[in-house]
Design an enzyme around this catalytic site. Structure first.
Site, short mmCIF file in Angstrom:
data_model
loop_
_atom_site.label_atom_id
_atom_site.label_comp_id
_atom_site.label_asym_id
_atom_site.label_seq_id
_atom_site.Cartn_x
_atom_site.Cartn_y
_atom_site.Cartn_z
N ASP A 357 -14.38 -59.95 48.45
CA ASP A 357 -12.74 -60.17 48.82
C ASP A 357 -12.20 -58.45 48.74
O ASP A 357 -12.51 -57.96 47.86
CB ASP A 357 -12.03 -60.99 48.21
CG ASP A 357 -10.65 -61.33 48.80
OD1 ASP A 357 -10.40 -60.64 49.97
OD2 ASP A 357 -10.25 -62.42 48.28
N ARG A 433 -3.31 -71.22 47.29
CA ARG A 433 -3.48 -69.89 47.03
C ARG A 433 -2.99 -69.01 48.23
O ARG A 433 -3.54 -68.42 48.80
CB ARG A 433 -5.09 -69.63 47.07
CG ARG A 433 -5.56 -68.52 46.32
CD ARG A 433 -7.08 -68.03 46.66
NE ARG A 433 -7.57 -67.01 45.72
CZ ARG A 433 -8.40 -66.30 46.08
NH1 ARG A 433 -9.39 -66.23 47.04
NH2 ARG A 433 -8.79 -65.16 45.02
N LYS A 466 -21.14 -63.81 52.41
CA LYS A 466 -20.74 -65.04 51.47
C LYS A 466 -19.44 -65.57 52.04
O LYS A 466 -18.45 -64.76 52.41
CB LYS A 466 -20.13 -63.96 50.07
CG LYS A 466 -19.60 -65.22 49.10
CD LYS A 466 -19.26 -64.36 47.87
CE LYS A 466 -18.53 -65.37 46.69
NZ LYS A 466 -18.17 -64.42 45.57
N TRP A 467 -19.94 -66.77 52.48
CA TRP A 467 -18.78 -67.59 53.29
C TRP A 467 -18.06 -68.47 52.13
O TRP A 467 -18.33 -69.21 51.68
CB TRP A 467 -19.53 -68.41 54.23
CG TRP A 467 -18.60 -69.47 55.18
CD1 TRP A 467 -17.87 -70.20 54.85
CD2 TRP A 467 -18.47 -69.58 56.73
NE1 TRP A 467 -17.10 -70.94 56.09
CE2 TRP A 467 -17.89 -70.26 57.08
CE3 TRP A 467 -19.28 -68.73 57.52
CZ2 TRP A 467 -17.21 -70.65 58.33
CZ3 TRP A 467 -19.06 -68.92 58.84
CH2 TRP A 467 -18.12 -70.04 59.47
N ASP A 468 -16.71 -68.14 52.11
CA ASP A 468 -15.97 -68.91 51.17
C ASP A 468 -14.86 -69.86 51.81
O ASP A 468 -14.85 -69.82 52.99
CB ASP A 468 -15.09 -67.89 50.27
CG ASP A 468 -14.87 -68.29 48.99
OD1 ASP A 468 -14.79 -69.49 48.58
OD2 ASP A 468 -14.50 -67.02 48.25
N ASN A 470 -11.35 -71.59 50.23
CA ASN A 470 -10.67 -71.70 48.75
C ASN A 470 -9.61 -72.99 48.70
O ASN A 470 -8.99 -72.83 47.75
CB ASN A 470 -10.22 -70.26 48.44
CG ASN A 470 -11.24 -69.26 47.79
OD1 ASN A 470 -11.88 -69.78 47.01
ND2 ASN A 470 -11.40 -68.33 48.31
N ASP A 540 -17.38 -70.07 39.79
CA ASP A 540 -16.62 -68.72 39.33
C ASP A 540 -16.68 -68.68 37.66
O ASP A 540 -16.20 -67.56 37.32
CB ASP A 540 -15.17 -69.01 39.75
CG ASP A 540 -14.86 -68.51 41.51
OD1 ASP A 540 -15.88 -68.25 41.82
OD2 ASP A 540 -13.77 -68.80 41.77
C1 GLA Z 1 -13.28 -67.45 45.38
C2 GLA Z 1 -14.75 -67.38 45.09
C3 GLA Z 1 -14.92 -65.82 44.36
C4 GLA Z 1 -14.35 -64.68 44.99
C5 GLA Z 1 -12.90 -64.99 45.30
C6 GLA Z 1 -12.38 -63.82 46.26
O1 GLA Z 1 -12.66 -67.78 44.27
O2 GLA Z 1 -15.30 -68.18 44.43
O3 GLA Z 1 -16.22 -65.72 43.94
O4 GLA Z 1 -15.01 -64.57 45.95
O5 GLA Z 1 -12.73 -66.11 45.90
O6 GLA Z 1 -11.17 -64.05 46.37
#
Ligand code: GLA
Length: 730
Positions: A357, A433, A466-468, A470, A540
């Protein structure tokens, strides 16, 4: 019907009895039988250890009514009970017909045997006695892995809409027995995912679920029910739902001991308008039976995922050692800073460098920027390409973080398209968030995301994203869709289908692309996402103490090649105590090794040690990523003080054992560790990897399995070792 010429035993695969009204699905170690009653109802007849023939099956009959309160249809082990009539047990389907009738009456119509996705398939067509609704039940048989893969499809054969209010993938029945059974599930939260829960199976219902629109980390769509004989010997029924949205899994047991397991897409706030001549297909519910304990169920699911779920050709290639900059730089991403990290990473032997990020405009914190997937000209005045070129020159692939389903209200995308997020007109748009969820069910949103991601990947030689994801979905409204006369409750499913479509399109356009599934850590780890991703970010929380629990739990679903683990810094604001680098590496080497520490702060000694462990990892990687993983000492059972895991090649010629002891307050010597699955009469060399004193010992497989092996753990806290076993060919 195919049978073995000598034993007369029925072969593996799908068998149909004369009269075409009963079927036996035979795998290497299990059988599953079903049949149609004279009333046309489809019943399960048997599920358990393999039967030699059809002859021993019970006749296909509805049970007698026990009392007017314990009625036949509730007692019957129906394969796909649909809500209607005197049914009060678990049910798979519920619908409302155009005239308001809220009652389904499915009768057997016909069977077909064929093949789908490389597996033999039995398709059973059920039809409503009056209304134009067909339900086709699919059973694919993975004989080698003792799995049955079930799903259902709904077909409206008429012109008037039918409202589906529940459309589960399957109901599974376990026979009653006197010996107590236990249910194992996984539970957790952000930073503490996949922790193993065990409870006795007693009369009543246990429901695990996600209502968040994503698989979730509070519970996982996986279960195991076992009857334990010894630690290695137990009968286990296990299963998992291949769906990345809201799901529901219900385990119901009667006072007489029969258990039914029902599951699929969650029916919470779900409804699907099945227009005339349209179909609706459920995700797969994969389940199996094993007699070699919980590790046996683990091996079977892992093999199935590797052989039938994960995208190819990536699933046949080693997963690269990665570096991810998140914990090192957080949002402070610059060309110079990342290049320096990349140089250090390459020296260590890292193969994939991932910028997390913070690389897009206004992303200096988590309050702004999501949605604007362009390179930040302030952080990268020369664009991203110089960094990508540097990473490639250093011999590494380049990867980048994205969170496509999200926007910050403070973003150009949201300012331009405030209607693109889920919302109800007169309700606040709840932020989590500081972000809102894009309505990925909309085609224009899908097209936008495909275009920008395709460009990002294509322009910058991106090998990995890396496809997040949140935050969960809230205010699940789509006003335009509803105004056009559609059903707003479809959004939960349309969102997941949208995510799948975007990923599938990107993969088709970029066949060498790999994708990591991340959702604030391990919140999207399921077989649906694994069809289009190559690895999963487990949590995380990279504290090794936490990781042993998390990795034990997630390994029930994810094979080694999918389970993403990083070595991070200690002490830090997340790990307060110092932990030896070797211990941190050993924990992270159990899956897909990554480094997440700030390499510019590592000492020369640490860098040299890291280089050695990465080399060791590459040596054992084929076994760790694709071997059969058995947890020999459970951290859950030892309150996190111990863990031992063995990964073994399929031919039992090579194994790797990781062992850990966190503390040793009583100055005790570690007990001998008994290994599993080796060839008893063969001899193996055993070497402790990465040690200066790594003298090779030799033992028979029988001795290693029965007498066990002494663990070179010393007496200190945070002790760990990696043993490498090789069959000696003489
Ligand atoms: C999430 C992911 C982390 C990181 C952050 C970036 O929390 O799990 O590994 O990529 O977002 O904002």
């Amino acid at each position: 019907m195919q049978t073995d010429k000598i034993t007369g035993e029925i072969a593996t695969g799908i068998h149909q009895q004369a009269g075409n009204k009963s079927w036996l699905l035979v795998t290497e170690h299990s059988s599953y039988a079903l049949g149609v009653t004279e009333e046309g109802l489809l019943l399960q007849l048997y599920w358990g250890a393999r039967l030699p023939s059809f002859n021993d099956l019970p006749s296909v009959q509805l049970p007698a009514e026990r009392s007017s309160q314990d009625v036949t249809l509730t007692l019957a082990r129906e394969e796909y009970p649909a809500l209607g009539g005197l049914r009060y047990g678990e049910f798979a389907a519920q619908a409302v017909f155009a005239d308001g009738t809220r009652d389904i009456d499915l009768r057997f119509e016909g069977a077909e045997i064929g093949e789908r996705q490389g597996l033999p398939e039995l398709r059973l067509r059920l039809r409503d006695a009056v209304y134009p609704l067909d339900v086709i039940l699919s059973y694919r048989v993975d004989s080698k892995n003792d799995l049955i893969i079930r799903s259902a499809s709904f077909h409206n054969k008429g012109d008037e809409a039918i409202l589906l209010e529940r459309a589960f993938s399957a109901v599974w029945h376990l026979p009653a027995q006197f010996t107590p059974r236990h249910l194992t599930t996984l539970a957790g939260h952000w930073g503490g995912e996949t922790r193993i829960q065990r409870q006795p199976v007693v009369a009543g219902t246990v429901q695990i679920e996600s209502r968040k629109g994503v698989t979730g980390s509070n519970a996982y769509p996986w279960f195991a029910i076992d009857t334990q004989a010894t630690e290695q010997l137990s009968e286990v029924y296990f299963g998992t739902i291949a769906w990345s949205g809201s799901w529901n899994l219900r385990v119901s047991t009667r006072i007489t001991g029969e258990t039914a397991i029902a599951g699929g897409i969650h029916d919470h706030d779900f409804a699907w308008t099945l227009a005339g001549q349209q179909s609706f297909e459920t995700p797969d519910f994969v389940a199996g039976f094993a007699q070699d304990g919980i590790n046996g169920s683990r091996h079977r699911l892992h093999r199935y995922i590797r052989e039938h779920v994960l995208p190819q050709p990536q699933a046949s290639q080693p997963r690269p050692v990665l570096y991810n900059s998140w914990e090192a730089t957080f949002f402070d991403v610059t060309e110079e800073g990342q290049s320096k990290l990349a140089e250090r990473a390459a020296e260590l032997g890292v193969e994939l460098f991932v910028v997390d990020d913070g690389w897009f405009p206004a992303r200096n914190h988590d309050h702004a920027g999501l949605g604007d997937w362009r390179i930040d000209p302030q952080k990268f005045p020369n664009g991203l390409q110089p960094l990508v070129n540097r990473v490639n020159e250093l011999g590494m692939q380049f990867g980048i973080w994205v969170e496509p389903e999200m926007v910050n209200p403070d973003s150009d995308l949201y300012r331009a398209h405030p209607d693109w997020i889920y919302h109800f007109p007169n309700r606040p748009r709840s932020e989590a968030r500081n972000q809102l969820v894009l309505n990925v069910g909309r085609q224009d949103v899908q097209e936008y995301l495909i275009t920008v991601l395709d460009k990002l990947i294509g322009d910058h030689n991106v090998s990995f994203i890396k496809w997040d994801m949140n935050r969960p979905i809230s205010e699940p409204g789509w006003p335009e869709y509803v105004a056009a006369g559609n059903n707003g409750r479809e959004v939960w499913v349309r969102h997941v289908e949208g995510v799948y479509t975007i990923m599938d399109t990107l993969r088709a356009r970029h066949p060498n692309l790999s994708i990591e599934s991340c959702s604030s850590g391990g919140s999207r780890a399921d077989l649906g996402i694994l069809e289009r991703t190559d690895q999963v970010w487990s949590s995380d929380n990279t504290h090794p103490d936490a990781r042993l629990f998390i990795q034990e739990g997630i390994s029930h679903i994810l094979p080694g090649r999918v389970m993403g683990d990083w070595v991070t810094d200690t002490p830090s604001d997340r790990v307060w105590n110092e932990i030896p680098l070797s211990y941190r590496f050993h924990v992270a080497m159990m899956g897909m090794l990554g480094i997440g520490g700030h390499l510019m702060h590592w000492s020369k000694e640490d860098l040299a040690e890291a280089k050695r462990w990465i080399a060791v990892y590459k040596q054992i990687r084929p076994i760790v990523q694709d071997g059969e993983q058995s947890w020999l000492i459970s951290p859950t059972a030892t309150e996190g003080n111990w863990a031992a895991v063995e990964s073994l090649t399929t031919d039992a010629s090579e194994a790797v054992v990781f062992a850990f002891r966190r503390t040793n307050p009583f100055w005790e010597v570690a007990p001998r560790l008994r290994l599993q699955g080796l060839q008893p009469t063969a001899r193996y060399s055993v070497q402790s990897l990465g040690q200066t004193d790594n003298e090779t010992q030799e033992y028979s497989g029988a001795a290693l399995m029965n007498q066990g092996i002494a663990l070179p753990l010393g007496r200190s806290s945070y002790a760990s070792c990696i043993l490498h076993l090789r069959l000696i060919n003489r």
